[in-house]
Design a protein around this motif. Structure first.
Motif, short mmCIF file in Angstrom:
data_model
loop_
_atom_site.label_atom_id
_atom_site.label_comp_id
_atom_site.label_asym_id
_atom_site.label_seq_id
_atom_site.Cartn_x
_atom_site.Cartn_y
_atom_site.Cartn_z
N GLY A 287 0.87 -1.18 -0.16
CA GLY A 287 0.03 0.05 0.06
C GLY A 287 0.61 1.25 0.10
O GLY A 287 0.23 2.34 0.28
N SER A 288 2.10 1.19 -0.35
CA SER A 288 2.88 2.57 -0.19
C SER A 288 3.11 2.93 -1.79
O SER A 288 3.67 4.10 -1.93
CB SER A 288 4.34 2.10 0.35
OG SER A 288 5.04 1.19 -0.47
N LEU A 289 2.86 2.17 -2.95
CA LEU A 289 3.00 2.65 -4.33
C LEU A 289 1.89 2.97 -5.15
O LEU A 289 0.86 2.17 -5.02
CB LEU A 289 3.76 1.25 -4.96
CG LEU A 289 4.95 1.06 -4.54
CD1 LEU A 289 5.65 -0.15 -5.40
CD2 LEU A 289 6.01 2.22 -4.53
N THR A 290 1.65 4.35 -5.58
CA THR A 290 0.54 4.45 -6.21
C THR A 290 0.06 3.96 -7.49
O THR A 290 0.96 3.34 -8.09
CB THR A 290 0.79 6.13 -6.50
OG1 THR A 290 -0.80 6.72 -6.89
CG2 THR A 290 1.47 6.22 -7.61
N VAL A 291 -1.09 4.06 -7.82
CA VAL A 291 -1.71 3.25 -9.02
C VAL A 291 -2.25 4.58 -9.92
O VAL A 291 -3.29 5.00 -9.31
CB VAL A 291 -2.78 1.99 -8.49
CG1 VAL A 291 -3.43 1.71 -9.79
CG2 VAL A 291 -1.89 1.22 -7.71
N ASP A 292 -2.28 4.33 -10.97
CA ASP A 292 -3.03 5.14 -12.06
C ASP A 292 -4.18 4.78 -12.51
O ASP A 292 -4.13 4.19 -13.54
CB ASP A 292 -2.06 5.64 -12.95
CG ASP A 292 -2.52 7.18 -13.75
OD1 ASP A 292 -3.90 7.28 -13.79
OD2 ASP A 292 -1.72 7.72 -14.34
N PHE A 293 -5.24 5.01 -11.75
CA PHE A 293 -6.51 4.18 -12.06
C PHE A 293 -7.06 4.83 -13.41
O PHE A 293 -7.98 4.29 -14.06
CB PHE A 293 -7.53 4.42 -10.95
CG PHE A 293 -7.15 3.43 -10.08
CD1 PHE A 293 -7.74 2.19 -9.80
CD2 PHE A 293 -6.58 3.93 -8.83
CE1 PHE A 293 -7.31 1.30 -8.69
CE2 PHE A 293 -6.16 3.03 -7.83
CZ PHE A 293 -6.67 1.71 -7.80
N GLU A 294 -6.69 6.10 -13.58
CA GLU A 294 -7.27 6.69 -14.80
C GLU A 294 -6.64 6.38 -16.07
O GLU A 294 -7.40 5.80 -17.34
CB GLU A 294 -7.57 8.21 -14.60
CG GLU A 294 -8.13 8.89 -13.43
CD GLU A 294 -9.55 8.30 -13.58
OE1 GLU A 294 -10.29 8.28 -14.70
OE2 GLU A 294 -10.20 7.93 -12.44
N LYS A 295 -5.42 6.44 -15.96
CA LYS A 295 -4.38 5.69 -17.01
C LYS A 295 -4.50 4.34 -17.54
O LYS A 295 -4.59 4.01 -18.70
CB LYS A 295 -3.03 6.13 -17.20
CG LYS A 295 -2.12 5.91 -18.26
CD LYS A 295 -0.69 6.23 -17.86
CE LYS A 295 0.28 5.90 -19.06
NZ LYS A 295 1.40 6.57 -18.88
N ASN B 102 -6.33 6.55 -2.41
CA ASN B 102 -6.49 6.56 -3.78
C ASN B 102 -7.01 5.07 -4.23
O ASN B 102 -7.90 4.89 -4.89
CB ASN B 102 -5.29 6.54 -4.61
CG ASN B 102 -5.33 6.68 -6.05
OD1 ASN B 102 -6.27 7.13 -6.66
ND2 ASN B 102 -4.11 5.90 -6.59
N ILE B 103 -6.22 3.92 -3.51
CA ILE B 103 -6.45 2.56 -3.64
C ILE B 103 -7.93 2.28 -3.31
O ILE B 103 -8.79 1.77 -4.09
CB ILE B 103 -5.69 1.75 -3.29
CG1 ILE B 103 -3.99 1.83 -4.08
CG2 ILE B 103 -5.94 0.06 -3.51
CD1 ILE B 103 -3.17 1.13 -3.45
#
Length: 252
Positions: A127-135, A168-169
């Motif tokens: 849970g420390s790495l971001t995810v680009d849900f839009e891209k 975000n997640i």
């Protein structure tokens, strides 16, 4: 480069979907070492490496012989044909930390192919790495087990706790839940405060607490104190069935 350390068909041993038949893909690499967990693994050269219970998927230096480079998405998809699987079986992506590959085109294509075939995908992530849900909208179809590391991991606070990433997640994923690894020595007033400092970033997300364990013996030592903690605080206790049944955390 994507590295696959192992794959195996088993049951989910932890968290919300415990007991569910699942095909696991364990990827190599992580942004943490979690030496505070104190689990030990001996490398082929005799070196004893300390870290989490899957240190062989974290430490490339000493376990490179287990890390298979993946060049084409078909190499991952072909794994499914190696097993006699139910239709649209659950897929679990673990590590290491699988989200270090979150922006890799090959990795995203793999996810898209699995979703197109009707598989539910669960990420086991710190849970420390971001995810680009839009891209990459495919991530909106995935489940995230947020195994956010606590003080007992030995990692620094600003590295292991990213409130913006958690929010975000949890806000964008198909489903998410917290999953904490806890040993009996860590159970105190400070532990509850620490868990709350994590869950405040997504208060409606369910919490599962599981015993730190690299072996069945260690699992049993940490289980009862953790059950009492969960009973007192209202958290969900999660067993680690794969360790309790097979006394191992590798490929079972």
């Amino acid at each position: 480069m994507i590295y696959l350390v192992e794959h195996f068909y088993s049951i989910q041993g932890e968290g919300k979907y415990v007991g569910t038949p699942s095909l696991f893909f364990r990827f190599g690499g992580c942004n943490m070492r979690c030496e505070g967990f104190g689990c030990k693994e001996m490398a082929n050269d005799g070196t004893v490496v300390v870290g989490c219970d899957t240190v062989y998927a974290v430490n490339k230096e000493h376990f490179l012989q287990n890390w298979v480079p993946v060049h084409k998405v078909e190499e991952l998809l072909n794994v499914l044909s190696l097993y006699d699987l139910p239709e649209a079986v659950d897929i679990v992506l673990t590590g290491g930390e699988p989200l270090i590959y979150a922006n890799d085109v090959l990795f995203v294509a793999f996810l898209e192919a699995l979703v197109a075939k009707g598989h539910q995908i669960t990420f086991e992530t710190n849970g420390s790495l971001t995810v680009d849900f839009e891209k990459y909208p495919v991530y909106k179809e995935c489940v995230f087990a947020l195994s956010v590391k606590l003080f007992n991991s030995g990692e620094s606070l600003n590295k292991r706790l990213r409130g913006d990433v958690i929010y975000n997640i949890a806000a964008n994923a198909k489903d998410a839940f917290f999953k904490f690894s806890i040993d009996k020595e860590s159970i105190n007033i400070a532990l509850e405060e620490e868990i709350q400092s994590v869950t405040m970033h997504s208060p409606q997300t369910k919490v599962y607490c599981m015993p730190v364990a690299g072996s069945k013996k260690e699992l049993e030592e940490n289980t009862q104190p953790l059950i009492e903690f969960c009973k007192a605080k209202g958290y969900n206790f999660s067993d680690r069935l794969h360790i309790r049944i097979w006394d191992a955390n590798k490929g079972v």
